[in-house]
Design an enzyme around this catalytic site. Structure first.
Site, PDB file in Angstrom:
ATOM      1  N   GLU A 195      19.651 -22.318  -9.941  1.00 38.54           N
ATOM      2  CA  GLU A 195      19.263 -20.911 -10.079  1.00 38.54           C
ATOM      3  C   GLU A 195      17.765 -20.721  -9.857  1.00 38.54           C
ATOM      4  O   GLU A 195      17.336 -19.781  -9.169  1.00 38.54           O
ATOM      5  CB  GLU A 195      19.643 -20.395 -11.476  1.00 38.54           C
ATOM      6  CG  GLU A 195      21.128 -20.137 -11.664  1.00 38.54           C
ATOM      7  CD  GLU A 195      21.414 -19.340 -12.920  1.00 38.54           C
ATOM      8  OE1 GLU A 195      20.554 -18.523 -13.317  1.00 38.54           O
ATOM      9  OE2 GLU A 195      22.489 -19.521 -13.510  1.00 38.54           O
ATOM     10  N   SER A 262      31.672 -37.075  -7.755  1.00 36.44           N
ATOM     11  CA  SER A 262      32.818 -37.952  -7.962  1.00 36.44           C
ATOM     12  C   SER A 262      33.871 -37.720  -6.911  1.00 36.44           C
ATOM     13  O   SER A 262      33.865 -36.713  -6.201  1.00 36.44           O
ATOM     14  CB  SER A 262      33.482 -37.755  -9.333  1.00 36.44           C
ATOM     15  OG  SER A 262      32.563 -37.821 -10.375  1.00 36.44           O
ATOM     16  N   ASP A 334      30.428 -22.862 -12.710  1.00 37.44           N
ATOM     17  CA  ASP A 334      29.155 -22.238 -13.068  1.00 37.44           C
ATOM     18  C   ASP A 334      29.204 -21.828 -14.538  1.00 37.44           C
ATOM     19  O   ASP A 334      29.546 -20.705 -14.886  1.00 37.44           O
ATOM     20  CB  ASP A 334      28.890 -21.016 -12.184  1.00 37.44           C
ATOM     21  CG  ASP A 334      27.483 -20.459 -12.389  1.00 37.44           C
ATOM     22  OD1 ASP A 334      26.723 -21.023 -13.204  1.00 37.44           O
ATOM     23  OD2 ASP A 334      27.149 -19.454 -11.743  1.00 37.44           O
ATOM     24  N   ASP A 337      23.943 -19.720 -17.265  1.00 38.07           N
ATOM     25  CA  ASP A 337      23.179 -18.604 -16.684  1.00 38.07           C
ATOM     26  C   ASP A 337      21.809 -18.549 -17.334  1.00 38.07           C
ATOM     27  O   ASP A 337      21.694 -18.617 -18.573  1.00 38.07           O
ATOM     28  CB  ASP A 337      23.888 -17.263 -16.913  1.00 38.07           C
ATOM     29  CG  ASP A 337      24.856 -16.912 -15.798  1.00 38.07           C
ATOM     30  OD1 ASP A 337      24.944 -17.683 -14.824  1.00 38.07           O
ATOM     31  OD2 ASP A 337      25.541 -15.876 -15.910  1.00 38.07           O
TER      32      ASP A 337
END
Length: 821
Positions: A195, A262, A334, A337
């Protein structure tokens, strides 16, 4: 003169004798902590005698009368082999490294204290189910039994590092294991850095060029985002200064591109030559010595479980039972934030909310620093999460004056039953049972690939934040925290997490690639960990009608780079076979020799070949030339080659070829010019490092896997004992992944990859195999410190069997723990 000579000889001999005696003394003290695996010991906390059988690879097979006793045995075994690692990781999550290591780790401790992960772990104990609480308590008792043994028998403080650093060890608590899971979650997410980097880049570039350098994974696009500066009042264009956190080997914070990765995939019975389901798993994390993973077998009452554990956590995180196998990859969900909070100009202890200014929740925390004065911190929390320091991940560079940054993250909760999920997956008997157990997972966000005797599946685990459709940045950049539309509204139900059960094609898997293409806010993520490996994996899976254990091993060890196969024809299109003959020793002749080698190369990143080094140096130099004039110092943050960016430039997607023109120069440079100049840059760099003989180059010489000790790895002399270095094949975009550091001094050093590999065959479960990248022991004087590393480098494995007789047949020791009556 003869007298002087005799005294000099005596003095020299005396100094040598003192040095030898000193070394012998150090060796004696260090060797006292070497574990004895063949013994009988009475301990408190067991209900019945327990056996820990160490097979010939030093994998403990823990055999007890009850499940609680087995978890006790795992705690004891972890503490025998990895005590220093466990207590150092515990101090990391507690924010107490500086008590031992001084000022070097103050910044790490400061951030960890602000995140409050350890107090949250303490509060989470009561939220676990009864089975997990029993396991946590028994495991802690096992660790503490080893600590008591060390104290009572003067066993060298438990680890040689303890003689070098004053690190008192408190008894292990159930909360410590929960804290280890939260620390794992922190290591496996890079959303904060992503971000911040996107916000910083958006301040320099127009939207279409931002999409070039930070491209979305292929698939449907997203709605246009605002420029980061447009999210804030135009009268506040300036941002605070930032001093980036110095990188430290003990730091748990991941840079963009260096969070978890991975591979894991499975084949149904219809795609298996032998008729049983197949599973391959190789989770990727940063390399250390000892490694992150520890192999173990737990003989629970319902049957055996074997696979990879992490010292400090009483669970097999990737492994199998007699009827179920599971592997994990980082999901790239996600789940974080960043918010920018406006401070009250009249009172900096208040921040703006949708309802007006509100005081932070705050408390003091004293940070003890070795040989320095304590540091008093004021920890502050907003509704959106803890306030982070401006130095962390360059947050200050995107924080307006009079504002602070806060973090919302799913792991910042005491109602975290992630460890309950991990333990209950071990007890599951079917794919559906394991998926149901995964509902308790909060963080880390993982893709769990599953097989039972007849089914295959993949399910994304972890809480998925519920964002509003009107979120200004869609969670891709920091956003104003006082606007209701930017705030989380809890989390989505577990049913919304992607799942794939028994697909028609009979193959399921993940390489950190984009798994779903759903519109925001059910999108899962905009940033994914792979766009390249998935291409090679798909080809290898579809090239066979049926698969075997060996074909899965071949795929796991595949070193062909799809990025190299794509990029070389693009960037070299106008360079091959177009130059005039050039005399030997000239840059033109060297360029021709390099191009001739690359023209016949199939993209295999083999450690013994020169072509991978020429290719890697070329594309690294090319990206540097393309972005440096546009981004300036920010270009340092893009030290990993992004194949999608170079492909967009050389295919001129949406005008991306404009990156080839150097802004500051009068001529208009073409992309062919850039490719030629970059190749010359690369060859000059190679010549300075390795000489002019291109045919003699070896990729493995530059691409050495750096399993370094996080504390002693830079200490002269000691580093030759504690660091494990190996030339390796693979690269950033190969299935046998070895992510290069990108550092200017040693850019291709392999620092992140598969610390564990396992392949499970449910037609013949005991033919399953696994391996780790170093060894079982964390004691650098132990022969088990690095004994598995050479097998790992060569692509070999050891048996992953639940056969007790096989484990006993070549056991290196049997520890019998008896309860104190």
């Amino acid at each position: 003169m003869a007298l002087i000579f005799r005294w000099l000889m005596r003095l020299t001999g005396g100094m040598i004798a003192v040095a030898v005696l000193t070394m012998l003394g150090i060796y004696f003290l260090a060797s006292r902590s070497l574990p004895d695996y063949d013994k009988t010991l009475q301990v408190s906390g067991l209900s019945a005698p327990l056996e820990i059988v160490r097979d010939n690879a030093n994998v403990p097979h823990i055999l007890g009368a009850s499940d609680a006793d087995v978890f006790f045995g795992l705690g004891y075994a972890h503490a025998q082999d990895r005590l220093w690692q466990m207590v150092t990781l515990r101090r990391t999550v507690q924010g107490r490294l500086s008590e031992v290591f001084g000022t070097r780790t103050v910044e790490i401790d400061t951030v960890m204290r602000r995140l409050d992960l350890y107090p949250l772990a303490q509060a989470a104990v009561r939220h676990q189910d009864a089975r997990t609480q029993v396991a946590l308590k028994a495991y802690a008792d096992g660790v503490n039994a080893r600590l008591d043994e060390i104290n009572q028998n003067a066993l060298g403080r438990g680890a040689p590092e303890m003689f070098l650093f004053n690190m008192p060890i408190a008894p292990w608590q159930p909360a410590d294991s929960i804290a280890m899971v939260k620390l794992m979650a922190l290591r496996l997410t890079g959303q904060i850095d992503t971000e911040v980097l996107r916000a910083r880049t958006s301040l320099l570039l127009p939207a279409e060029r931002l999409l070039d350098i930070l491209p979305d994974a292929p698939g449907a696009g997203i709605a246009a985002l605002p420029r980061y500066a447009d999210l804030f009042d135009a009268t506040l264009p300036r941002f605070t200064a930032s001093t980036p956190l110095p990188e430290h080997p003990l730091s748990p914070f991941s840079r963009a591109g260096f969070s978890g990765a991975s591979n894991a995939w499975a084949a149904a019975t219809s795609r298996s030559a032998a008729g049983g389901t197949l599973l391959a798993s190789d989770p990727h994390m940063g390399f250390t010595a000892p490694g992150s993973w520890y192999l173990a077998r737990l003989q629970l009452q319902q049957g055996g479980v074997i696979g990879a554990t992490i010292p400090g956590i009483p669970a097999v995180l990737s492994g199998r039972s007699d009827v179920l196998g599971w592997g994990i990859t980082a999901a790239y969900l996600d789940d974080q934030d960043l918010y920018v909070e406006e401070l009250n100009p009249e009172n900096s202890e208040e921040y703006r909310t949708p309802e007006g200014f509100k005081p932070f929740r705050s408390r003091k925390s004293i940070l003890q620093v070795a040989e320095e004065k304590p540091v008093t911190l004021t920890l502050r929390w907003s509704d959106n999460g803890p306030v982070l320091p401006a130095s962390f991940n360059d947050i200050g560079t995107i924080t307006p004056k009079g504002h602070v940054a806060t973090l919302n993250w799913t792991a910042l909760t005491e109602e975290d039953r992630s460890i309950t999920a991990a333990i209950n997956v071990m007890y599951a008997r079917t794919v559906q049972g394991a998926m149901a157990a995964g509902e308790d997972m909060v963080a880390p966000a993982l893709n769990m690939v599953l097989v039972d005797e007849s089914q295959i599946a993949m399910k994304t685990l972890g809480k998925m934040p519920r964002r509003q459709s009107g979120h200004q940045s869609q969670g891709r950049m920091p956003s104003p925290g006082w606007l209701e539309e930017n705030r989380w509204q809890g989390s989505h139900s577990y049913a919304a997490n992607p799942e794939f059960v028994n697909p028609i094609g009979g193959i399921v898997g993940n390489t950190n690639n984009k798994t779903v293409d759903r519109p925001f806010p059910l999108h899962v993520s905009f940033d994914w960990g792979d766009t390249q490996r998935i291409q090679r994996w798909t080809r290898l899976m579809q090239s066979r009608q049926v698969h075997t254990r060996d074909s899965f091993i071949e795929t796991q060890l595949d070193t062909v780079s799809p990025a190299a196969r794509t990029l070389l024809p693009l960037i070299g299109a106008d360079l091959w076979f177009t130059g005039a003959a050039a005399p030997d020793g000239t840059p033109e002749r060297q360029r021709q020799r390099a191009l001739a080698l690359l023209a016949n190369w199939n993209g295999e990143m083999n450690e013994h070949m020169p072509e991978p080094l020429i290719y890697a140096a070329w594309v690294r130099a090319l990206q540097e030339r393309l972005i440096r004039d546009d981004l300036g110092p920010l270009a340092d943050q893009f030290n990993q080659v992004e194949p999608l960016f170079i492909e967009r430039v050389y295919r001129d997607v949406d005008g991306a070829s404009i990156w080839c023109d150097v802004i500051q120069s009068a001529p208009v440079e073409s992309c062919t010019d850039m490719a030629r100049l970059a190749l010359d840059d690369a060859l000059l760099w190679i010549e300075e490092r390795y000489g002019q003989a291109l045919e003699s180059l070896q990729w493995g010489e530059a691409h050495q896997a750096a399993h370094d000790h996080p504390v002693l790895g830079d200490v002269p002399l000691l580093r030759s004992f504690v660091n494990i270095r190996q030339p390796t094949s693979g690269g950033d975009q190969t299935l046998m992944r070895g992510l290069a550091s990108g550092d200017a001094a040693d850019p291709f050093r392999n620092i992140h990859g598969a610390g564990y590999r396992g392949v499970y065959d449910f037609e013949d479960p005991d033919s399953s195999v696994f391996i780790t990248a170093t060894g079982q022991s964390g004691h650098f004087l132990s022969r088990y410190y690095d004994d598995l590393g050479e097998l790992w480098r060569r692509g070999e494995y050891i048996p992953m069997s639940l056969d007790q007789d096989l484990a006993r047949a070549a056991a290196v020791g049997v520890t019998v723990l008896r309860p104190v009556n």
